[in-house]
Write an enzyme that holds these catalytic residues in place. Sequence first.
Site, PDB file in Angstrom:
ATOM      1  N   ARG A  29      50.372  40.855  28.009  1.00 47.68           N
ATOM      2  CA  ARG A  29      50.449  41.636  29.249  1.00 47.68           C
ATOM      3  C   ARG A  29      50.965  43.046  28.989  1.00 47.68           C
ATOM      4  O   ARG A  29      51.677  43.612  29.817  1.00 47.68           O
ATOM      5  CB  ARG A  29      51.345  40.955  30.296  1.00 47.68           C
ATOM      6  N   ARG A  33      52.518  45.483  35.059  1.00 48.53           N
ATOM      7  CA  ARG A  33      53.327  46.047  36.147  1.00 48.53           C
ATOM      8  C   ARG A  33      54.626  46.697  35.707  1.00 48.53           C
ATOM      9  O   ARG A  33      55.244  47.410  36.487  1.00 48.53           O
ATOM     10  CB  ARG A  33      53.641  44.940  37.165  1.00 48.53           C
ATOM     11  N   ARG A  42      46.678  50.804  39.615  1.00 52.18           N
ATOM     12  CA  ARG A  42      46.391  49.635  40.458  1.00 52.18           C
ATOM     13  C   ARG A  42      46.350  50.045  41.930  1.00 52.18           C
ATOM     14  O   ARG A  42      45.492  49.592  42.696  1.00 52.18           O
ATOM     15  CB  ARG A  42      47.459  48.574  40.202  1.00 52.18           C
ATOM     16  N   ASP A  79      41.298  39.104  33.800  1.00 53.73           N
ATOM     17  CA  ASP A  79      42.063  37.960  34.293  1.00 53.73           C
ATOM     18  C   ASP A  79      41.457  36.689  33.722  1.00 53.73           C
ATOM     19  O   ASP A  79      40.256  36.644  33.432  1.00 53.73           O
ATOM     20  CB  ASP A  79      42.018  37.913  35.828  1.00 53.73           C
ATOM     21  N   TYR A 156      43.435  25.380  37.850  1.00 51.94           N
ATOM     22  CA  TYR A 156      43.313  26.269  39.015  1.00 51.94           C
ATOM     23  C   TYR A 156      42.140  25.862  39.910  1.00 51.94           C
ATOM     24  O   TYR A 156      42.216  25.931  41.136  1.00 51.94           O
ATOM     25  CB  TYR A 156      43.128  27.720  38.567  1.00 51.94           C
TER      26      TYR A 156
END
Length: 354
Positions: A29, A33, A42, A79, A156
């Site tokens: 990552r 963020r 973003r 993703d 998921y």
Amino acid sequence: MSTPTLKNDRFLRALLRQSVDTTPLWIMRQAGRYLPEYRATRAKAGSFMDLCENPDLACEVTLQPLERFDLDAAILFSDILTIPDAMGLGLYFAEGEGPKFESPVRNMTAIQKLSVPDPEDGLRYVMDAVRTIRRELNGRVPLIGFSGSPWTLATYMVEGGSTKDFGKVKGMMFDDPKALHLLLEKLADSVTSYLNAQIAAGAQAVMIFDTWGGVLSTEMYKEFSLAYMERIVAGLSREAEGRQVPVTLFTKGGGQWLELMADTGCDALGLDWTQDIGEARTRVGDKVALQGNMDPCVLYASPETVKREAKKVLDGFGEGAGHVFNLGHGIHQHIDPDKVKVLVDAVHEYGKNG
């Protein structure tokens, strides 16, 4: 069109257990963020999926950490749920709740209707991002492509989103294993073609993230996760542009299965921070390289502590080839980017050979 010469190939060399001048590193990552510039891009994109689906913006955020830190690889910004989304499950992100699917698959009938997506059709935006990033990197460092593992994607798809108890997917595993195996077969075929398309588009190494493999028993891990990752590894293009394309497997919480994972034919194993890297190296020997594995929370500590803990991981691995430094999982969003610079510089300093 000729491809530019790779200026820094120590990451690829380390994955193939070849000699390097210093230990290479990248960070799971690394485009994310914790970086203010990522948050700005973003916001400009509008949403997380809008950012993923815009090849120019995906390229922009992929390159942002390389402008700040002396990293040895870039990783495609995307993703893990792109494949289920392309299968028509209706991926969306609920604020504060993570990913969700409008149409989870919970029985054989729903699974039979799923088709393997064409990576240059339903997932074209990912391939366009890979091509754009490779062009903009211009040989600076290698580009890593990736996918979720079939088992992780299935969790998921069956649960309909994130879960703490895996009740629905494990219920299917115990009660209707045929249905789950069909889903995993379709996902294995999808991941294989997806990663091969990334390699054809310019990814120079690929990684399979088995984020939820660690929630399984050994028997179930072998049958429902490892077998499908092994199938993918066997089906991948392992050479492109005159170079080997290394494959890394990472099962979070999978330290007890390292020998089994090393037998899949992959080139490297990712380790989470609960695993002692020296012990892991003893167990897998010369079979695979190792990637990892500092606890991401070390980056909340002082610069001196960050350096000390980085050195511990390097010393734990010991001398010789086959180590790519990384965190034991993705970097947290509230980490100070200055600490990352401390880490990157410390690894290159302490990891020097000769």
